[in-house]
Design an enzyme around this catalytic site. Structure first.
Site, mmCIF file in Angstrom:
data_model
loop_
_atom_site.group_PDB
_atom_site.id
_atom_site.type_symbol
_atom_site.label_atom_id
_atom_site.label_comp_id
_atom_site.label_asym_id
_atom_site.label_seq_id
_atom_site.Cartn_x
_atom_site.Cartn_y
_atom_site.Cartn_z
ATOM 1 N N THR A 198 0.805 -1.177 0.085
ATOM 2 C CA THR A 198 0.064 -0.131 0.124
ATOM 3 C C THR A 198 1.032 1.380 0.102
ATOM 4 O OG1 THR A 198 -0.067 -0.171 2.378
ATOM 5 C CG2 THR A 198 -1.916 -1.225 1.304
ATOM 6 N N LYS A 199 2.097 1.270 -0.003
ATOM 7 C CA LYS A 199 3.054 2.529 0.103
ATOM 8 C C LYS A 199 3.002 2.984 -1.062
ATOM 9 C CE LYS A 199 4.276 2.305 4.482
ATOM 10 N NZ LYS A 199 3.170 1.240 4.741
#
EC number: 2.6.1.98
Length: 378
Positions: free
Chosen positions: A185-186
């Site tokens: 999700t980064k």
């Protein structure tokens, strides 16, 4: 129109063939650990962060852990860090037998307050670990001055901020060492866990590289007690493909953030938009607003009813987490961290968010604010 908080597949799908080709090359060579793609990624991330060295590891959490190990943090030491952040920042300190010392945040940026950091320094303080929260750098000028004055190591938790800059300089090598996460999700997300540690200190980089491989150099000669924390080559290959688009991803996030800021400019009684400090270039890992009047949960429920994603980062400050109860913190000790935990709500800002989806988010938030304003007027 529904709007997800995040859709990883939208980013990965257009790159599917390119990523699969890179992974296939790894499969064909059989170099699943320490393969050529790992070296290429380390070199590319070092360049991205304007650092002399980058060391791959198994996760962003391990990046913090290994960095602290290499700096000699252990029992009897204290590390000052923000309470308003993800658990790993403090958890790694605690795992080494050291004591996390929680500092409050600045209300506008959500980042650690340098003045509060300085108040908490004791003879046991070993390091200061700011978090570049939500994609924006902490005040590194003030923090670096404090660290220098007191002879402390400055460790950047840049898990959410690869590509961000402070005073024109990329985060990750402003302090002694920087820690990056490649969690899916980064801003630069992999196909699983992965991390990177950056530094300008060649001796420290080599120590961290050895620590990541059981403390052995050469093989079976263990000069340090390390851990098994290697970045596998398949992850490095996939990340190498995506790193080339990192600037485009950041630009798209910035466009979304600007659109929100314009749309919410008149909602100050209900919604406060995030502030980018002077000299900072945010990469908008999250777009986090404050919802006033105790209405945050109400707004989140309203958004959910319209299939609009949102999230609370973070609902409980670390100083009030049960696992740190023995440290003796109590409600009211870090008022800005506690107020943020009650008010923050993150809205969709991922690069592939469609204009129509963002319009739905904006409409829903504006409608909520207008309803509350009408209720107050009545």
């Amino acid at each position: 129109m529904p709007a997800p908080l995040l859709d990883i597949n939208r980013q990965n799908a257009p790159l599917r063939d390119e990523i699969l080709a890179a992974i296939t090359e790894v499969v064909d060579t059989g170099a699943f650990l320490k393969g050529p793609a790992c070296g290429r990624l380390e070199k590319a991330v070092a360049e991205c962060c304007d650092a002399e060295h980058a060391v791959g590891c198994a996760s962003g959490s391990d990046a913090i852990l290994v960095a602290l190990m290499a700096l000699g943090v252990g029992p009897g030491d204290e590390v000052i860090l923000p309470s308003f952040t993800f658990f790993a920042t403090a958890g790694c300190v605690s795992r080494l037998g050291a004591t996390p010392v929680f500092a409050d945040i600045l209300p506008d940026t959500f980042n650690i307050d340098p003045a509060d950091v300085e108040r908490r320094i004791t003879p046991a303080t070993k390091a200061i670990m700011p978090v570049h929260l939500f994609g924006q750098s902490a005040d590194m000028t003030a923090l670096a001055a404090i660290a220098t004055e007191h002879g402390l190591d400055l460790v950047e938790d840049a898990a959410q901020a690869i590509g961000a800059a402070y005073q024109g300089r990329p985060v990750g090598a402003i302090g002694r060492v920087g820690c990056i996460s490649f969690y899916p999700t980064k801003n630069l997300g992999g196909m699983g866990d992965g991390g990177m540690i950056t530094t300008d200190d060649g001796e420290l980089a080599e120590r961290m590289r050895v620590l990541c491989d059981h403390g052995q150099a050469p093989r079976y000669h263990h000069h340090l007690v390390g851990l098994n924390s290697r970045l596998d080559t398949i992850q490095a290959a996939a990340l190498g493909v995506k790193l080339e688009r990192l600037g485009d991803y950041a630009s798209a996030r910035s466009r979304h953030a600007a659109r929100y800021a314009e749309a919410f400019a008149g909602l100050g009684d209900t919604i406060t938009t995030p502030v980018v400090a002077e000299g900072c270039d945010s990469v908008w890992n999250q777009y986090t607003v404050r919802v006033h009047g105790g209405r945050r949960d109400e707004l989140q429920k309203e958004l959910a009813s319209k299939q609009i994603g949102s999230a609370i980062y973070y609902p409980i400050p670390l100083h009030l987490q049960a696992c740190f109860a023995e440290l003796g913190y109590k409600p009211g000790d870090l008022p800005e961290s506690e107020r943020a935990a009650e008010e923050v709500l993150s809205l969709p800002v991922f690069p592939e968010l469609a204009a129509e989806e963002q319009a739905s988010v904006i409409d829903a938030v504006q409608e909520f604010a207008a309803t509350k304003d009408a209720a107050r007027a009545a």
